[in-house]
Design a protein around this motif. Structure first.
Motif, PDB file in Angstrom:
ATOM      1  N   GLU A 232      -1.679 -30.991  39.819  1.00 23.05           N
ATOM      2  CA  GLU A 232      -2.039 -29.668  39.293  1.00 23.05           C
ATOM      3  C   GLU A 232      -2.667 -29.792  37.918  1.00 23.05           C
ATOM      4  O   GLU A 232      -3.635 -29.114  37.590  1.00 23.05           O
ATOM      5  N   HIS A 233      -2.077 -30.692  37.142  1.00 21.93           N
ATOM      6  CA  HIS A 233      -2.643 -30.914  35.819  1.00 21.93           C
ATOM      7  C   HIS A 233      -4.077 -31.431  35.925  1.00 21.93           C
ATOM      8  O   HIS A 233      -4.978 -30.964  35.232  1.00 21.93           O
ATOM      9  N   LEU A 234      -4.271 -32.386  36.836  1.00 23.76           N
ATOM     10  CA  LEU A 234      -5.599 -32.992  36.984  1.00 23.76           C
ATOM     11  C   LEU A 234      -6.643 -31.954  37.359  1.00 23.76           C
ATOM     12  O   LEU A 234      -7.779 -32.004  36.903  1.00 23.76           O
ATOM     13  N   LYS A 235      -6.232 -31.008  38.199  1.00 27.52           N
ATOM     14  CA  LYS A 235      -7.196 -30.016  38.673  1.00 27.52           C
ATOM     15  C   LYS A 235      -7.799 -29.223  37.519  1.00 27.52           C
ATOM     16  O   LYS A 235      -8.908 -28.723  37.615  1.00 27.52           O
ATOM     17  N   GLN A 236      -7.007 -29.094  36.420  1.00 27.53           N
ATOM     18  CA  GLN A 236      -7.542 -28.344  35.281  1.00 27.53           C
ATOM     19  C   GLN A 236      -8.049 -29.260  34.172  1.00 27.53           C
ATOM     20  O   GLN A 236      -8.511 -28.791  33.143  1.00 27.53           O
ATOM     21  N   ALA A 237      -7.907 -30.556  34.379  1.00 28.49           N
ATOM     22  CA  ALA A 237      -8.257 -31.496  33.308  1.00 28.49           C
ATOM     23  C   ALA A 237      -9.770 -31.617  33.173  1.00 28.49           C
ATOM     24  O   ALA A 237     -10.510 -31.315  34.104  1.00 28.49           O
ATOM     25  N   PRO A 238     -10.231 -32.063  32.001  1.00 31.65           N
ATOM     26  CA  PRO A 238     -11.667 -32.331  31.854  1.00 31.65           C
ATOM     27  C   PRO A 238     -12.085 -33.482  32.779  1.00 31.65           C
ATOM     28  O   PRO A 238     -11.254 -34.340  33.097  1.00 31.65           O
ATOM     29  N   PRO A 239     -13.355 -33.486  33.202  1.00 30.74           N
ATOM     30  CA  PRO A 239     -13.808 -34.502  34.160  1.00 30.74           C
ATOM     31  C   PRO A 239     -13.544 -35.935  33.704  1.00 30.74           C
ATOM     32  O   PRO A 239     -13.295 -36.803  34.530  1.00 30.74           O
ATOM     33  N   HIS A 240     -13.579 -36.173  32.384  1.00 29.74           N
ATOM     34  CA  HIS A 240     -13.317 -37.535  31.908  1.00 29.74           C
ATOM     35  C   HIS A 240     -11.924 -37.998  32.323  1.00 29.74           C
ATOM     36  O   HIS A 240     -11.728 -39.144  32.702  1.00 29.74           O
ATOM     37  N   ASP A 241     -10.951 -37.066  32.229  1.00 34.84           N
ATOM     38  CA  ASP A 241      -9.584 -37.429  32.605  1.00 34.84           C
ATOM     39  C   ASP A 241      -9.470 -37.623  34.115  1.00 34.84           C
ATOM     40  O   ASP A 241      -8.743 -38.487  34.589  1.00 34.84           O
TER      41      ASP A 241
ATOM     42  N   VAL B   7     -28.337 -45.119  32.429  1.00 36.86           N
ATOM     43  CA  VAL B   7     -26.925 -45.057  32.071  1.00 36.86           C
ATOM     44  C   VAL B   7     -26.417 -43.619  32.081  1.00 36.86           C
ATOM     45  O   VAL B   7     -25.356 -43.318  32.624  1.00 36.86           O
ATOM     46  N   ILE B   8     -27.211 -42.720  31.510  1.00 35.56           N
ATOM     47  CA  ILE B   8     -26.770 -41.328  31.411  1.00 35.56           C
ATOM     48  C   ILE B   8     -26.668 -40.711  32.801  1.00 35.56           C
ATOM     49  O   ILE B   8     -25.702 -40.036  33.151  1.00 35.56           O
ATOM     50  N   GLN B   9     -27.665 -41.020  33.608  1.00 35.05           N
ATOM     51  CA  GLN B   9     -27.678 -40.504  34.968  1.00 35.05           C
ATOM     52  C   GLN B   9     -26.448 -40.979  35.743  1.00 35.05           C
ATOM     53  O   GLN B   9     -25.779 -40.216  36.422  1.00 35.05           O
ATOM     54  N   LEU B  10     -26.165 -42.269  35.606  1.00 39.51           N
ATOM     55  CA  LEU B  10     -25.054 -42.861  36.349  1.00 39.51           C
ATOM     56  C   LEU B  10     -23.723 -42.318  35.851  1.00 39.51           C
ATOM     57  O   LEU B  10     -22.825 -42.012  36.631  1.00 39.51           O
TER      58      LEU B  10
ATOM     59  N   HIS C  79     -19.977 -45.970  30.823  1.00 42.60           N
ATOM     60  CA  HIS C  79     -19.489 -44.843  30.028  1.00 42.60           C
ATOM     61  C   HIS C  79     -19.725 -45.088  28.535  1.00 42.60           C
ATOM     62  O   HIS C  79     -20.218 -44.222  27.820  1.00 42.60           O
ATOM     63  N   LEU C  80     -19.393 -46.302  28.076  1.00 38.54           N
ATOM     64  CA  LEU C  80     -19.589 -46.633  26.659  1.00 38.54           C
ATOM     65  C   LEU C  80     -21.063 -46.554  26.285  1.00 38.54           C
ATOM     66  O   LEU C  80     -21.433 -46.008  25.252  1.00 38.54           O
ATOM     67  N   LEU C  81     -21.900 -47.112  27.154  1.00 38.11           N
ATOM     68  CA  LEU C  81     -23.334 -47.123  26.860  1.00 38.11           C
ATOM     69  C   LEU C  81     -23.891 -45.709  26.796  1.00 38.11           C
ATOM     70  O   LEU C  81     -24.799 -45.423  26.022  1.00 38.11           O
ATOM     71  N   SER C  82     -23.313 -44.814  27.613  1.00 39.45           N
ATOM     72  CA  SER C  82     -23.856 -43.459  27.648  1.00 39.45           C
ATOM     73  C   SER C  82     -23.624 -42.739  26.319  1.00 39.45           C
ATOM     74  O   SER C  82     -24.262 -41.741  26.036  1.00 39.45           O
ATOM     75  N   ASP C  83     -22.695 -43.236  25.510  1.00 44.76           N
ATOM     76  CA  ASP C  83     -22.457 -42.639  24.194  1.00 44.76           C
ATOM     77  C   ASP C  83     -23.312 -43.275  23.100  1.00 44.76           C
ATOM     78  O   ASP C  83     -23.258 -42.853  21.953  1.00 44.76           O
ATOM     79  N   CYS C  84     -24.050 -44.326  23.459  1.00 45.43           N
ATOM     80  CA  CYS C  84     -24.811 -45.048  22.435  1.00 45.43           C
ATOM     81  C   CYS C  84     -26.096 -44.312  22.078  1.00 45.43           C
ATOM     82  O   CYS C  84     -26.687 -43.635  22.908  1.00 45.43           O
ATOM     83  N   GLU C  85     -26.520 -44.522  20.843  1.00 45.43           N
ATOM     84  CA  GLU C  85     -27.809 -43.978  20.434  1.00 45.43           C
ATOM     85  C   GLU C  85     -28.786 -45.127  20.234  1.00 45.43           C
ATOM     86  O   GLU C  85     -28.382 -46.277  20.126  1.00 45.43           O
ATOM     87  N   ASP C  86     -30.061 -44.784  20.179  1.00 47.10           N
ATOM     88  CA  ASP C  86     -31.109 -45.786  19.941  1.00 47.10           C
ATOM     89  C   ASP C  86     -31.117 -46.879  20.992  1.00 47.10           C
ATOM     90  O   ASP C  86     -31.285 -48.048  20.671  1.00 47.10           O
ATOM     91  N   MET C  87     -30.908 -46.491  22.220  1.00 47.66           N
ATOM     92  CA  MET C  87     -30.934 -47.495  23.268  1.00 47.66           C
ATOM     93  C   MET C  87     -32.328 -47.561  23.856  1.00 47.66           C
ATOM     94  O   MET C  87     -33.104 -46.620  23.732  1.00 47.66           O
ATOM     95  N   ASN C  88     -32.625 -48.679  24.490  1.00 46.26           N
ATOM     96  CA  ASN C  88     -33.851 -48.804  25.261  1.00 46.26           C
ATOM     97  C   ASN C  88     -33.950 -47.592  26.201  1.00 46.26           C
ATOM     98  O   ASN C  88     -33.021 -47.309  26.941  1.00 46.26           O
TER      99      ASN C  88
END
Ligand SMILES: [Zn+2]
Ligand SMILES: [Zn+2]
Length: 707
Positions: A495-504, A436-439, A420-429
């Motif tokens: 119920e809260h989870l059902k409406q939560a963003p996928p990250h949560d 990473v993004i796919q996963l 998850h952290l790597l997927s936010d990185c820029e200038d990666m190999n």
């Protein structure tokens, strides 16, 4: 008397290095120890009087550490580590390459391959940086210390690194969830602390192994029954309906101590009769005969290849050649799989070289993101977690150390936090970035469907306990304002989870996983999530209420409404007369995405029927295919399916083999383009984790897994 002491010391050192070279490690240890004692008991600055430099003293300590490691018993290994710490405290920088090397050897002796790998790599890098002590001789002698010759050290380091990257398959793997043995769950007979193990087999072929100590603790949960009383009990695997049919206890010598066996009659699973095409016209009968003939020839060449494979296998199993040879790639993949038992951890280990070089993520950011998870694990007494927590304070810590520790702990959630952290990185190999993004996206999608699918089940659980975990609390309370508001509101966590963003949603699943011992009814759905959903991007999309087992879906007629399309190659265009229809009516191609405009060419259909039979006879075999689907492009996946069928039938083939690539010229332009982009047919196949290179042949990963 200076000359006399000098003479005595020289003879001790001579004894020591000769014994070390001779592998008489106890003699070597004794001689080095005596030499060191002599220096200590002599008047102050004795070593200088005798003409010994600091490096000479370090060499004596180093020699003794090597001898202790060679002895390899628990106590000696601890002593070796203490000595190496002492050498480090001298802060002689040219000596560091030897210290890394010696520490690596201690880890290697303990079969802790990932830790050893880090040390050996550091040593090699230091040698490459030309920070070495230069050629040295054992003090007061003319005998060269081999490891001080850069070429020699480089060579042994490269061999050691190779071994650590592809460690031998463990003799057993402890399945106790919180394994009590502090070093690792893999059990090798050569472990210094090896005390025997137990193996439990069920009639459905599960094999569960435990350290003797772990088994004893597990047994207390069963009010200390005798081993024999476990026979015919239900298998410990959560989703297995088998009964325990065999129990083997192994002594600390690795020999079988005793074995209990029970005969258990398995319910018979009716075998589906093979479908044969009905042939009507003489022309067709003739072409069918010809077809059979060519298949026979193919089978023959397959058998030849099989013989070669068997030979390779035998070589691998021969212990004499095994220790010297590099472990072949095939076994390294399957051993890596057995080691990690998790697709994301496995893929992380496969990308570890790229990760180690990656500069975009700083170790302190990773440690900070992992902190709550590490603290949780450390509060339960895990030392690896503690060491990772300490990394945050070490200014010189590297991402690579963190990744190595992460792989050592084999924590599924930590690995996903890293992704998850790597997927936010820029200038990666770029290669790393794609993966990473796919996963990461696959994980988010899987989380959404997990919550949708299991909301009802979750609703029945008391999830408030999980809200004590900081990150989840933060995420949820952020939406509600305060904790009391959350608990006084009528909205449930689910119920809260059902409406939560996928990250949560995903954070919730991770939290649940790390508290799984409190939620016994969730083990199965969690394992499904981590084993099969989030670690790959499968193109297999089955509707929720459809049964996952291909066994059970067999024989069910396809609904007439479902669109069916055929993948017919130009040039092989064939009509589908009524008498061939029954094959299609049988939902034989259930493993292909129904929405894809692909189907198997007519000349392969009989082979598909054979394949299906094999496929169904090994119900769980299909899981590997799903795990290994790392590529989400549906066109590519259908092509991979097609080539996998051929390899399934014929075994590993060369890429140029007409059986495999003969039809390529007739493929649609879009398929041709995909292969061109990949840099050719073979590289196209190898882009999918389903295929691997075996010598000059391309084969299925599934075969490698079965080795
Ligand atoms: Zn254990
Ligand atoms: Zn079982």
């Amino acid at each position: 008397d200076k000359a006399a002491v000098c003479k005595e010391l020289r003879s001790m050192v001579q004894d020591a290095h000769a014994a070390l070279a001779d592998l008489r490690s106890r003699n070597a240890e004794e001689a080095f120890r005596k030499a060191l004692v002599l220096l200590e008991t002599s008047p102050a600055k004795r070593s200088q009087e005798l003409g010994l430099s600091t490096l000479d003293v370090l060499l004596l300590l180093y020699g003794r550490a090597l001898a202790l490691t060679e002895i390899g018993q628990l106590e000696e290994l601890v002593e070796a580590q203490t000595l190496l710490e002492k050498i480090k405290s001298f802060e002689e920088r040219t000596f560091q390459c030897l210290v890394f090397y010696a520490v690596g050897k201690v880890f290697l002796r303990e079969n802790r391959f990932s830790l050893a790998l880090a040390q050996f790599s550091d040593s090699l890098q230091t040698v490459k940086n030309k920070i070495t002590p230069g050629k040295l001789t054992w003090p007061l002698t003319k005998e060269i210390v081999k490891e001080t010759q850069p070429e020699y050290l480089t060579e042994v380091l490269e061999q050691a690194i190779e071994l650590c990257k592809f460690p031998p398959i463990p003799d057993a793997i402890c399945r106790l969830e919180k394994c009590l043995v502090p070093l690792k769950a893999e059990i090798y007979l050569t472990d210094p602390d090896f005390k025997g193990y137990i193996r439990i087999c069920c009639c459905e072929s599960c094999i569960l192994e435990y350290h003797t100590a772990c088994w004893k603790s597990l047994k207390t949960a069963f009010s200390d029954k005798n081993e024999k009383d476990f026979l015919k009990e239900s298998c410990f695997t959560p989703d297995c309906f088998g009964k325990i049919c065999k129990i083997q206890l192994f002594r600390p010598t690795g020999l079988l101590k005793c074995e209990f066996v029970a005969a258990i009659s398995k319910p018979l699973i009716p075998k589906k009769p093979k479908l044969n095409q009905k042939c009507s016209s003489p022309r067709k009968l003739k072409s069918k005969e010809e077809h059979k003939l060519t298949r026979k020839q193919h089978k023959l060449s397959f058998q030849e290849k099989q013989a070669i494979n068997d030979e390779i296998l035998q070589q691998m199993e021969d212990p004499a050649t095994h220790s010297q040879q590099k472990v072949p790639f095939v076994s390294s993949v399957s051993s890596a799989w057995r080691l990690y038992r998790d697709p994301v951890l496995l893929q992380t280990s496969q990308n570890v070289e790229l990760l180690r070089e990656e500069k975009c993520l700083h170790v302190s950011d990773l440690a900070a993101a992992l902190r709550p998870w590490l603290e949780l694990d450390s509060s339960r007494g895990n030392h690896v977690a503690e060491r990772m927590l300490n990394l945050q304070q070490e200014p010189l810590a590297t991402l690579r150390q963190a990744v190595d520790l992460l792989l050592e702990r084999k924590n599924r959630v930590w690995a996903r936090v890293l992704i998850h952290l790597l997927s936010d990185c820029e200038d990666m190999n770029p290669k790393l970035s794609r993966w990473v993004i796919q996963l990461n996206n696959a994980g988010l999608n899987a989380a959404r469907s997990f919550i949708e699918r299991h909301a009802e089940h979750l609703e029945q659980l008391d999830l408030s306990f999980l809200l004590n975990f900081g990150p989840l609390q933060d995420a949820i309370i952020e939406k509600f304002g305060t904790r009391t508001e959350l608990f006084s509101s009528s909205v449930t966590v689910t119920e809260h989870l059902k409406q939560a963003p996928p990250h949560d949603m995903r954070l919730f699943i991770w939290t649940l996983e790390e508290h799984r011992d409190k939620y016994l009814t969730c083990h199965q759905i969690l394992d499904d999530y981590f084993d099969f959903s989030d670690g790959h991007c499968s193109v297999i999309k089955k509707s929720e209420n459809e049964n996952k087992s291909p066994m059970k879906s067999r024989g069910r007629k396809k609904k007439a409404k479902e669109p069916r399309a055929y993948y017919v190659f130009p040039g092989t265009r064939a009509s589908t007369p009524a008498d061939e229809q029954d094959l299609f009516e049988d939902d034989s191609l259930s493993f292909l995405h129904p929405g894809d405009p692909f189907s198997v060419p007519s000349h392969l259909r009989e082979e598909v029927a054979d394949f299906e039979e094999q496929y169904n006879s090994r119900r769980h075999g299909g899981h590997y295919k799903m795990i290994l689907d790392n590529n989400p492009d549906p066109t590519k996946e259908s092509l991979y399916d097609y080539f996998a069928l051929i390899l399934e039938e014929h075994g590993p083939l060369e890429a140029e083999d007409p059986l495999l690539s003969g039809e390529l010229v007739n493929f649609p332009a879009v398929a041709q383009l995909k292969m061109q982009e990949a840099g050719g047919f073979e590289s196209f196949l190898l882009e999918s984790l389903r295929f691997i290179k075996i010598g000059s042949h391309v084969g299925l990963m599934k075969h490698a897994m079965c080795l």
